[in-house]
Design a protein around this motif. Structure first.
Motif, PDB file in Angstrom:
ATOM      1  N   ASP A 110       0.859  -1.183   0.000  1.00 48.86           N
ATOM      2  CA  ASP A 110       0.000   0.000   0.000  1.00 48.86           C
ATOM      3  C   ASP A 110       0.896   1.235   0.000  1.00 48.86           C
ATOM      4  O   ASP A 110       1.596   1.508   0.986  1.00 48.86           O
ATOM      5  CB  ASP A 110      -0.907  -0.011   1.236  1.00 48.86           C
ATOM      6  CG  ASP A 110      -1.879   1.156   1.237  1.00 48.86           C
ATOM      7  OD1 ASP A 110      -1.997   1.827   0.191  1.00 48.86           O
ATOM      8  OD2 ASP A 110      -2.524   1.380   2.275  1.00 48.86           O
ATOM      9  N   THR A 111       0.890   1.995  -1.095  1.00 44.45           N
ATOM     10  CA  THR A 111       1.800   3.129  -1.223  1.00 44.45           C
ATOM     11  C   THR A 111       1.428   4.292  -0.306  1.00 44.45           C
ATOM     12  O   THR A 111       2.266   5.153  -0.048  1.00 44.45           O
ATOM     13  CB  THR A 111       1.851   3.634  -2.687  1.00 44.45           C
ATOM     14  OG1 THR A 111       0.530   3.941  -3.112  1.00 44.45           O
ATOM     15  CG2 THR A 111       2.465   2.591  -3.587  1.00 44.45           C
ATOM     16  N   ASP A 112       0.201   4.313   0.209  1.00 45.57           N
ATOM     17  CA  ASP A 112      -0.184   5.379   1.127  1.00 45.57           C
ATOM     18  C   ASP A 112       0.495   5.233   2.482  1.00 45.57           C
ATOM     19  O   ASP A 112       0.629   6.205   3.224  1.00 45.57           O
ATOM     20  CB  ASP A 112      -1.704   5.395   1.326  1.00 45.57           C
ATOM     21  CG  ASP A 112      -2.433   5.732   0.030  1.00 45.57           C
ATOM     22  OD1 ASP A 112      -1.820   6.415  -0.815  1.00 45.57           O
ATOM     23  OD2 ASP A 112      -3.594   5.316  -0.128  1.00 45.57           O
ATOM     24  N   LYS A 113       0.925   4.020   2.813  1.00 44.37           N
ATOM     25  CA  LYS A 113       1.531   3.763   4.122  1.00 44.37           C
ATOM     26  C   LYS A 113       3.055   3.684   4.061  1.00 44.37           C
ATOM     27  O   LYS A 113       3.689   3.271   5.021  1.00 44.37           O
ATOM     28  CB  LYS A 113       0.986   2.453   4.701  1.00 44.37           C
ATOM     29  CG  LYS A 113      -0.469   2.526   5.092  1.00 44.37           C
ATOM     30  CD  LYS A 113      -0.898   1.278   5.801  1.00 44.37           C
ATOM     31  CE  LYS A 113      -2.322   1.403   6.314  1.00 44.37           C
ATOM     32  NZ  LYS A 113      -2.748   0.220   7.055  1.00 44.37           N
ATOM     33  N   LEU A 114       3.649   4.077   2.945  1.00 43.18           N
ATOM     34  CA  LEU A 114       5.109   3.984   2.817  1.00 43.18           C
ATOM     35  C   LEU A 114       5.786   5.275   3.257  1.00 43.18           C
ATOM     36  O   LEU A 114       5.238   6.362   3.091  1.00 43.18           O
ATOM     37  CB  LEU A 114       5.498   3.692   1.364  1.00 43.18           C
ATOM     38  CG  LEU A 114       5.124   2.321   0.823  1.00 43.18           C
ATOM     39  CD1 LEU A 114       5.515   2.213  -0.636  1.00 43.18           C
ATOM     40  CD2 LEU A 114       5.789   1.219   1.627  1.00 43.18           C
ATOM     41  N   PHE A 115       6.978   5.139   3.809  1.00 46.57           N
ATOM     42  CA  PHE A 115       7.815   6.290   4.124  1.00 46.57           C
ATOM     43  C   PHE A 115       9.258   5.960   3.752  1.00 46.57           C
ATOM     44  O   PHE A 115       9.611   4.801   3.539  1.00 46.57           O
ATOM     45  CB  PHE A 115       7.694   6.680   5.607  1.00 46.57           C
ATOM     46  CG  PHE A 115       8.441   5.768   6.547  1.00 46.57           C
ATOM     47  CD1 PHE A 115       9.648   6.163   7.104  1.00 46.57           C
ATOM     48  CD2 PHE A 115       7.937   4.524   6.877  1.00 46.57           C
ATOM     49  CE1 PHE A 115      10.332   5.342   7.976  1.00 46.57           C
ATOM     50  CE2 PHE A 115       8.618   3.685   7.745  1.00 46.57           C
ATOM     51  CZ  PHE A 115       9.824   4.100   8.295  1.00 46.57           C
ATOM     52  N   ILE A 151      15.362   3.179   0.352  1.00 48.25           N
ATOM     53  CA  ILE A 151      14.495   2.093   0.807  1.00 48.25           C
ATOM     54  C   ILE A 151      13.209   2.707   1.356  1.00 48.25           C
ATOM     55  O   ILE A 151      13.251   3.589   2.219  1.00 48.25           O
ATOM     56  CB  ILE A 151      15.167   1.226   1.895  1.00 48.25           C
ATOM     57  CG1 ILE A 151      16.422   0.567   1.337  1.00 48.25           C
ATOM     58  CG2 ILE A 151      14.199   0.171   2.415  1.00 48.25           C
ATOM     59  CD1 ILE A 151      17.196  -0.242   2.343  1.00 48.25           C
ATOM     60  N   LEU A 152      12.083   2.257   0.811  1.00 52.10           N
ATOM     61  CA  LEU A 152      10.767   2.652   1.314  1.00 52.10           C
ATOM     62  C   LEU A 152      10.232   1.519   2.174  1.00 52.10           C
ATOM     63  O   LEU A 152      10.302   0.351   1.773  1.00 52.10           O
ATOM     64  CB  LEU A 152       9.800   2.916   0.162  1.00 52.10           C
ATOM     65  CG  LEU A 152      10.191   3.984  -0.859  1.00 52.10           C
ATOM     66  CD1 LEU A 152       9.141   4.047  -1.953  1.00 52.10           C
ATOM     67  CD2 LEU A 152      10.351   5.326  -0.203  1.00 52.10           C
ATOM     68  N   ALA A 153       9.695   1.832   3.337  1.00 51.09           N
ATOM     69  CA  ALA A 153       9.150   0.815   4.238  1.00 51.09           C
ATOM     70  C   ALA A 153       7.748   1.223   4.664  1.00 51.09           C
ATOM     71  O   ALA A 153       7.394   2.403   4.634  1.00 51.09           O
ATOM     72  CB  ALA A 153      10.040   0.645   5.462  1.00 51.09           C
ATOM     73  N   SER A 154       6.965   0.217   5.062  1.00 51.39           N
ATOM     74  CA  SER A 154       5.613   0.484   5.551  1.00 51.39           C
ATOM     75  C   SER A 154       5.674   1.036   6.964  1.00 51.39           C
ATOM     76  O   SER A 154       6.528   0.656   7.764  1.00 51.39           O
ATOM     77  CB  SER A 154       4.784  -0.801   5.558  1.00 51.39           C
ATOM     78  OG  SER A 154       4.548  -1.218   4.248  1.00 51.39           O
ATOM     79  N   ILE A 155       4.755   1.940   7.259  1.00 47.64           N
ATOM     80  CA  ILE A 155       4.667   2.487   8.611  1.00 47.64           C
ATOM     81  C   ILE A 155       4.095   1.398   9.503  1.00 47.64           C
ATOM     82  O   ILE A 155       3.039   0.830   9.218  1.00 47.64           O
ATOM     83  CB  ILE A 155       3.765   3.733   8.640  1.00 47.64           C
ATOM     84  CG1 ILE A 155       4.373   4.820   7.761  1.00 47.64           C
ATOM     85  CG2 ILE A 155       3.562   4.224  10.059  1.00 47.64           C
ATOM     86  CD1 ILE A 155       3.470   6.010   7.546  1.00 47.64           C
ATOM     87  N   GLU A 156       4.817   1.103  10.565  1.00 51.04           N
ATOM     88  CA  GLU A 156       4.372   0.039  11.472  1.00 51.04           C
ATOM     89  C   GLU A 156       3.427   0.624  12.509  1.00 51.04           C
ATOM     90  O   GLU A 156       3.615   1.752  12.971  1.00 51.04           O
ATOM     91  CB  GLU A 156       5.581  -0.598  12.154  1.00 51.04           C
ATOM     92  CG  GLU A 156       6.523  -1.261  11.158  1.00 51.04           C
ATOM     93  CD  GLU A 156       7.855  -1.621  11.766  1.00 51.04           C
ATOM     94  OE1 GLU A 156       8.057  -1.339  12.968  1.00 51.04           O
ATOM     95  OE2 GLU A 156       8.683  -2.170  11.042  1.00 51.04           O
TER      96      GLU A 156
END
Length: 186
Positions: A110-115, A151-156
């Protein structure tokens, strides 16, 4: 497999992008990467597009020699309000961020939750040219290219804090509390 300077935990969702020996100024690229690190993906893309349109400036924090000051940097709380709008480096970094976003979509994230978890620029090998000087001399005329990785990661989701166990009090502290509560003979 390509080596990155940071290894991600396999439990987290992430996507990567990397480019080597890019003919863009290393110092500009370093400042851009330093600025977007930690931003959410949508905010980073908006910031880079605003830099291209001179709406937001990139704060320069390390390589500040001869860098002018501007009021736009007050919004970023940049030290000394020093910054510029590096066009070529911003276009390259924007392309890399879009590539990492496409890699995330391919993975089904989900690209909305990436940072932007990791953003780094390294010096690449210089490319050599020469310039001709007075009295028949020749000086080097070198470029300063860069290697960049992202590196893009999901917000935990934050972990709920556990219930605090009652603190074990020392005898001295218990005596102090008894005095405050009891009050004594006086």
């Amino acid at each position: 497999m390509v080596k990155y300077s940071m290894d991600m935990d396999e439990a987290t969702d992430y996507s990567k992008a990397k480019a080597s020996s890019l003919r863009v100024h290393f110092k500009h690229t370093r400042e851009i990467m330093h600025t977007i690190k930690g931003m959410q993906l949508a905010k980073a893309l908006k910031f880079l597009e605003d830099v291209l349109q001179y709406k937001q400036a990139v704060p320069f924090t390390k390589f500040t020699g001869g860098i002018g000051r501007h009021a736009q940097l007050k919004q970023m709380k940049a030290p000394g309000s020093k910054g510029r709008w590096p066009q070529k480096a911003t276009k390259v970094v924007l392309d890399l961020v879009k590539n990492a976003e496409a890699n995330a979509e391919t993975k089904g994230l989900d690209t909305d939750k990436l940072f932007v978890k990791h953003a780094q620029a390294n010096r690449a090998q210089k490319q050599r040219r020469r310039t001709y000087r007075a009295h028949g001399r020749i000086n080097p005329y070198m470029s300063s290219p860069a290697h960049i990785e992202l590196i893009l990661a999901s917000i935990e989701d934050p972990v709920a804090k556990a219930e605090d166990a009652p603190q074990k009090l020392t005898r001295r502290r218990q005596a102090q509390l008894r005095v405050k509560v009891g009050g004594g003979d006086a």
